[in-house]
Design a protein around this motif. Structure first.
Motif, PDB file in Angstrom:
ATOM      1  N   THR A 179      28.567  19.950  56.452  1.00  0.00           N
ATOM      2  CA  THR A 179      30.010  19.688  56.456  1.00  0.00           C
ATOM      3  C   THR A 179      30.453  18.922  57.696  1.00  0.00           C
ATOM      4  N   GLY A 180      29.589  18.815  58.703  1.00  0.00           N
ATOM      5  CA  GLY A 180      29.955  18.120  59.931  1.00  0.00           C
ATOM      6  C   GLY A 180      30.158  19.030  61.119  1.00  0.00           C
ATOM      7  N   MET A 181      30.085  20.336  60.904  1.00  0.00           N
ATOM      8  CA  MET A 181      30.257  21.294  61.994  1.00  0.00           C
ATOM      9  C   MET A 181      28.957  22.061  62.228  1.00  0.00           C
ATOM     10  N   ALA A 182      28.874  22.673  63.410  1.00  0.00           N
ATOM     11  CA  ALA A 182      27.732  23.519  63.753  1.00  0.00           C
ATOM     12  C   ALA A 182      28.232  24.683  64.585  1.00  0.00           C
ATOM     13  N   ILE A 183      27.438  25.748  64.637  1.00  0.00           N
ATOM     14  CA  ILE A 183      27.852  26.949  65.348  1.00  0.00           C
ATOM     15  C   ILE A 183      26.735  27.455  66.254  1.00  0.00           C
ATOM     16  N   TRP A 184      27.127  27.859  67.463  1.00  0.00           N
ATOM     17  CA  TRP A 184      26.245  28.539  68.403  1.00  0.00           C
ATOM     18  C   TRP A 184      26.590  30.024  68.350  1.00  0.00           C
ATOM     19  N   ARG A 185      25.574  30.895  68.228  1.00  0.00           N
ATOM     20  CA  ARG A 185      25.805  32.334  68.139  1.00  0.00           C
ATOM     21  C   ARG A 185      24.889  33.078  69.101  1.00  0.00           C
ATOM     22  N   ILE A 186      25.383  34.212  69.597  1.00  0.00           N
ATOM     23  CA  ILE A 186      24.546  35.089  70.413  1.00  0.00           C
ATOM     24  C   ILE A 186      25.097  36.513  70.315  1.00  0.00           C
ATOM     25  N   ALA A 187      24.210  37.492  70.363  1.00  0.00           N
ATOM     26  CA  ALA A 187      24.605  38.893  70.497  1.00  0.00           C
ATOM     27  C   ALA A 187      24.714  39.223  71.976  1.00  0.00           C
ATOM     28  N   ALA A 188      25.701  40.050  72.339  1.00  0.00           N
ATOM     29  CA  ALA A 188      25.934  40.373  73.747  1.00  0.00           C
ATOM     30  C   ALA A 188      26.579  41.748  73.842  1.00  0.00           C
ATOM     31  N   PRO A 189      26.580  42.348  75.043  1.00  0.00           N
ATOM     32  CA  PRO A 189      27.323  43.603  75.240  1.00  0.00           C
ATOM     33  C   PRO A 189      28.810  43.391  74.977  1.00  0.00           C
ATOM     34  N   ARG A 190      29.474  44.430  74.467  1.00  0.00           N
ATOM     35  CA  ARG A 190      30.899  44.326  74.132  1.00  0.00           C
ATOM     36  C   ARG A 190      31.764  44.734  75.320  1.00  0.00           C
ATOM     37  N   PRO A 191      32.577  43.822  75.844  1.00  0.00           N
ATOM     38  CA  PRO A 191      33.556  44.233  76.853  1.00  0.00           C
ATOM     39  C   PRO A 191      34.473  45.311  76.284  1.00  0.00           C
ATOM     40  N   ALA A 192      34.893  46.239  77.111  1.00  0.00           N
ATOM     41  CA  ALA A 192      35.670  47.388  76.645  1.00  0.00           C
ATOM     42  C   ALA A 192      36.951  46.982  75.925  1.00  0.00           C
ATOM     43  N   GLY A 193      37.535  45.853  76.294  1.00  0.00           N
ATOM     44  CA  GLY A 193      38.797  45.443  75.699  1.00  0.00           C
ATOM     45  C   GLY A 193      38.674  44.776  74.343  1.00  0.00           C
ATOM     46  N   VAL A 194      37.471  44.521  73.862  1.00  0.00           N
ATOM     47  CA  VAL A 194      37.278  43.818  72.588  1.00  0.00           C
ATOM     48  C   VAL A 194      37.247  44.837  71.458  1.00  0.00           C
ATOM     49  N   THR A 195      38.307  44.878  70.672  1.00  0.00           N
ATOM     50  CA  THR A 195      38.384  45.809  69.542  1.00  0.00           C
ATOM     51  C   THR A 195      38.704  45.103  68.229  1.00  0.00           C
ATOM     52  N   ARG A 196      38.631  43.767  68.237  1.00  0.00           N
ATOM     53  CA  ARG A 196      38.888  42.973  67.031  1.00  0.00           C
ATOM     54  C   ARG A 196      38.281  41.601  67.268  1.00  0.00           C
TER      55      ARG A 196
END
Length: 376
Positions: A179-196
């Motif tokens: 489609t013309g787009m690409a994505i970079w992904r990685i798993a990482a520890p979750r900062p405490a403030g990330v709930t969504r």
């Protein structure tokens, strides 16, 4: 069809595992083959499961395991590149009001839940095995495997993904297109403030986002125009993703600290596929990414694959003859819904590629997700 039907499922991803579990529950003999020796070898970093995917996982009997392993939430935040929250939108619960709108999971965890369910179902599983040829007649399919052995089946379910060799082998010529787009992904520890999930639009990437996948983990991603993959050596993947991610504020600096190992960074182009016409040839039927795929702009890829498995298994266990009429009904039930998701997912990305500033993104997303509340 024989009184005790036998089915070969080619591919052990989400749709292959789901159709296997559902058929086994109805007493159908199922052999599942998977080309990889290790089912979880390339399971990836993280996955976003909308409510309609969770609905199918509940039908499979694995919802409690999914709930324990993942992180459920009901909203998405839109932020500026510096991390300022501009808007928080309550997501539509596409699986019904008794399921979260969204569940983030580590992909290996989801794969483990599904493969455990397959093994518990009593299906015969052969890893490191490919199907080379399919010889059909009016009664079934004779399959020759890569090791030279053969098997006879009433039906073959092709769940072998976007690059499906089975799709090509039965003469379906449709192929995925970038489609013309690409994505970079990685798993990482979750900062405490990330709930969504929070999504930042603008900056050096089209989208920078993250999704919590457990109480302690998340997966983060940045979306850009696709580049020649040969021009990005694997050993530079962490550097490339970190360069893009470092432009974003809020929780991103904490996330970016963990983008250090290139082996843990996944770079993938966005593709589009929608097989037109019937999704079967004789007694070989396509499900999941073998029949369709879309960019993850709506996070509906896994959901569409799981729904395929649910609909197909329901028809196969309805007591009807396994014939062209049944397989065509499967296609006709799936195609309007899948087409709407594929086209909306592609359109959301195309608006960004074209720099359209007045696009009705909320409207398109709202209409599509509201449609998905209906049973497939």
């Amino acid at each position: 069809m024989s009184t005790s039907p036998a089915v070969l499922v080619v591919g052990g991803g989400a749709s292959g595992c789901a159709v296997t579990v559902l058929l086994r529950r109805a007493g159908v003999a199922v052999d599942l083959i998977e080309a990889k020796e290790d089912w979880n070898a390339t399971a990836g970093s993280g996955i976003t499961l909308q409510g309609n995917a969770l609905r199918v996982l509940r039908e499979l009997g694995v919802w409690e395991h999914v709930k324990e392993s993942g992180f459920g939430f009901d909203s998405v935040g839109i932020t500026a590149p510096d991390g300022t929250v501009l808007h928080v939108n309550r997501d539509i619960r596409t699986g019904g009001d008794d399921l979260p709108a969204t569940m983030g999971m580590q992909r290996p965890q989801l794969q483990r839940v599904l493969t455990d369910a397959v093994r518990a179902s009593g299906a015969t599983v052969r890893l490191g095995t490919r199907a080379d040829t399919f010889e059909q007649d009016d009664e079934g399919v004779t399959v020759r495997f890569g090791d030279g052995s053969t098997g006879r089946y009433d039906l073959v379910v092709a769940a072998d993904g976007l690059g499906s060799a089975t799709r090509a082998a039965i003469g379906v010529t449709d192929k995925p297109e970038p489609t013309g787009m690409a994505i970079w992904r990685i798993a990482a520890p979750r900062p405490a403030g990330v709930t969504r999930t929070d999504l930042a639009y603008g900056g050096p990437a089209y989208i920078a986002g993250y999704c919590p996948t457990s109480d302690t983990t998340l997966y983060a991603y940045v979306v850009e125009a696709h580049r020649d993959r040969a021009s990005i050596p694997p050993e530079t993947h962490a550097d490339e993703m970190r360069r893009l991610a470092s432009a974003y504020g809020g929780c991103w600096p904490e996330i970016t600290e963990h983008i250090t190992d290139p082996a843990k960074v996944n770079y993938t182009w966005f593709d589009r596929l929608l097989v037109e016409g019937a999704w079967h040839r004789g007694r070989v039927v396509l499900v999941g990414d073998a029949a369709h795929c879309c960019p993850p702009t709506l996070a509906q890829g896994a959901a569409m694959s799981l729904e395929d498995a649910w609909v197909l298994a329901g028809l196969l266990t309805s007591g009807r003859a396994w014939d062209d009429a049944l397989f065509q009904e499967y296609y006709e039930r799936r195609i309007p819904r899948v087409r709407a998701v594929v086209e909306a997912s592609v359109q959301l990305g195309q608006w960004q590629l074209d720099g359209v500033r007045d696009a009705d993104v909320p409207g398109l997303m709202g209409r599509t997700m509201t449609m998905l509340r209906e049973l497939p």
